[in-house]
Design an enzyme around this catalytic site. Structure first.
Site, short mmCIF file in Angstrom:
data_model
loop_
_atom_site.label_atom_id
_atom_site.label_comp_id
_atom_site.label_asym_id
_atom_site.label_seq_id
_atom_site.Cartn_x
_atom_site.Cartn_y
_atom_site.Cartn_z
N ARG A 143 -4.50 7.97 -9.82
CA ARG A 143 -3.56 6.63 -9.31
C ARG A 143 -4.40 5.37 -9.83
NH1 ARG A 143 -6.34 4.33 -4.98
NH2 ARG A 143 -4.07 3.59 -4.43
N HIS A 189 -11.11 4.64 5.22
CA HIS A 189 -10.03 3.82 5.05
C HIS A 189 -9.46 3.11 6.26
CE1 HIS A 189 -10.15 6.71 1.69
NE2 HIS A 189 -9.65 5.59 0.97
N TYR A 219 0.91 -1.24 0.09
CA TYR A 219 0.08 0.16 0.15
C TYR A 219 0.76 1.06 -0.07
CZ TYR A 219 -3.87 -3.21 1.52
OH TYR A 219 -4.71 -4.01 1.46
N GLU A 274 -8.93 0.24 -11.04
CA GLU A 274 -9.69 1.42 -11.12
C GLU A 274 -8.51 2.38 -11.28
OE1 GLU A 274 -12.97 0.49 -7.47
OE2 GLU A 274 -11.16 1.68 -7.05
N TYR A 280 -7.36 -8.92 2.32
CA TYR A 280 -8.12 -7.54 2.38
C TYR A 280 -8.77 -7.64 0.94
CZ TYR A 280 -9.53 -2.85 2.42
OH TYR A 280 -10.30 -1.68 2.13
N LYS A 281 -8.01 -7.85 -0.09
CA LYS A 281 -8.31 -7.77 -1.50
C LYS A 281 -9.22 -8.99 -1.87
CE LYS A 281 -4.63 -4.97 -3.24
NZ LYS A 281 -5.80 -3.83 -3.82
N ASN A 301 -5.77 1.40 -8.69
CA ASN A 301 -5.77 0.64 -7.39
C ASN A 301 -6.47 -0.87 -8.38
OD1 ASN A 301 -6.08 -0.35 -5.03
ND2 ASN A 301 -8.37 0.03 -4.96
#
Length: 310
Positions: free
Chosen positions: A196, A166, A16, A238, A289-290, A198
């Protein structure tokens, strides 16, 4: 498809980070070949699930109008053959030539649109649109049209601060990432947009992966096999563009979601090799988490075989 896909990685290790970079072409919207299909899906979701897909605070209307004007200006500058607008006295007439639609309204006059301005303009773009506004030295999610979320809920998050939203990301607070990104956002200036990327892996090719519909798409994670992984699993990226709004001082986030099957992805050997090493080294807490832990090893084995040409 592969040539235009926004590949998100720059090295063989992923952690991250604030991976935002200056946006070279300062436009918040991109039209792709899937425009009509995605707009049709967005409008269907908005019709069937309005509260899930659109939320706003009453005091966000001024910023919503500012976003509407910005998006229309960007659409007509980037794609003058596809979108146009005219101004007569105070009235704007916006034309979407792809959909053969025309809408007239007076900016700032809420009675001239049948819906809130952010909801209106969001129905003409593939991007999800999120507005965060400053109050008391903090940033809050005050409005959004979100049809293609990556496992989060606009209904739940509206009104929350940046750090509250977040907070569930593992290590985000402990490593000080929340404060560094918050400081970066607060220092953003109008006229200097950023972008950015993701990423995640998706079992299936569904764009609407809202938290509320997890029971519909989440079970796909346990359906990945060696036989179907190439066709079934998609890299989901994204492209998030960030704009400071000069009038309201709010922040606009436009989120354009792209999907590419691993089968198509593996056509690029450099990407395949790099992504293989990223997944091989990826810490468990990030994989969890993903949402890719259940099928990560199957994907790694698939990429390994593609690297070896089998």
């Amino acid at each position: 498809m592969v040539d235009s896909f926004p590949y998100p990685f720059k090295g063989d290790v992923y952690r991250y980070s604030n991976n935002s970079v200056p946006l070279e072409e300062p436009f918040c919207i991109e039209i792709t070949s899937s425009y009509q299909d995605e707009i049709k899906l967005k409008r269907k979701l908005l019709s069937h699930h309005p509260d899930r897909c659109f939320q706003s605070r009453p005091y966000s209307l001024k910023a919503q109008w500012e976003i509407t004007e910005l998006v229309i200006q960007h659409l007509t500058q980037q794609y003058p053959q596809l979108f146009s607008f005219e101004v007569h006295d105070d009235e704007w007439t916006f034309r979407n030539h792809i959909l053969k639609e025309q809408t007239s309204f007076i900016p700032g006059d809420h009675s001239t649109l049948s819906m809130e301005p952010l909801d209106f303009i969001g129905r003409h773009v593939q991007e999800d649109l999120i507005l965060m506004m400053e109050r008391d030295g903090d940033l809050f999610l005050d409005a959004g049209q979100l049809c293609f979320p990556a496992n989060w809920s606009l209904t739940f998050n509206t009104g929350m601060s940046f750090k509250e939203i977040h907070g569930p990301i593992p290590g985000f607070k402990e490593d000080g990432m929340d404060q560094r990104i918050f400081t970066f956002l607060m220092r953003m200036e109008a006229g200097d947009p950023w972008v950015r990327r993701n990423w995640s892996l998706m079992a299936g090719n569904r764009l609407d992966t809202s938290l509320e519909t997890y029971d519909e798409w989440g079970k796909g994670r346990s359906s990945v096999t060696r036989e179907n992984v190439g066709e079934y699993v998609h890299l989901r990226v994204e492209v998030q563009k960030l704009f400071r709004l000069p009038g309201s001082n709010g922040l606009l986030f436009t989120i354009h979601t792209y999907l590419l099957s691993l089968e198509e992805f593996a056509g690029n050997h450099e990407w395949t090799d790099q992504f293989y090493h990223i997944l091989l080294e990826l810490p468990d807490h990030i994989a969890d988490y993903k949402g890719i832990s259940l099928f990560k090893e199957v994907v790694i084995e698939y990429l390994k075989e593609k690297r070896m040409g089998t």
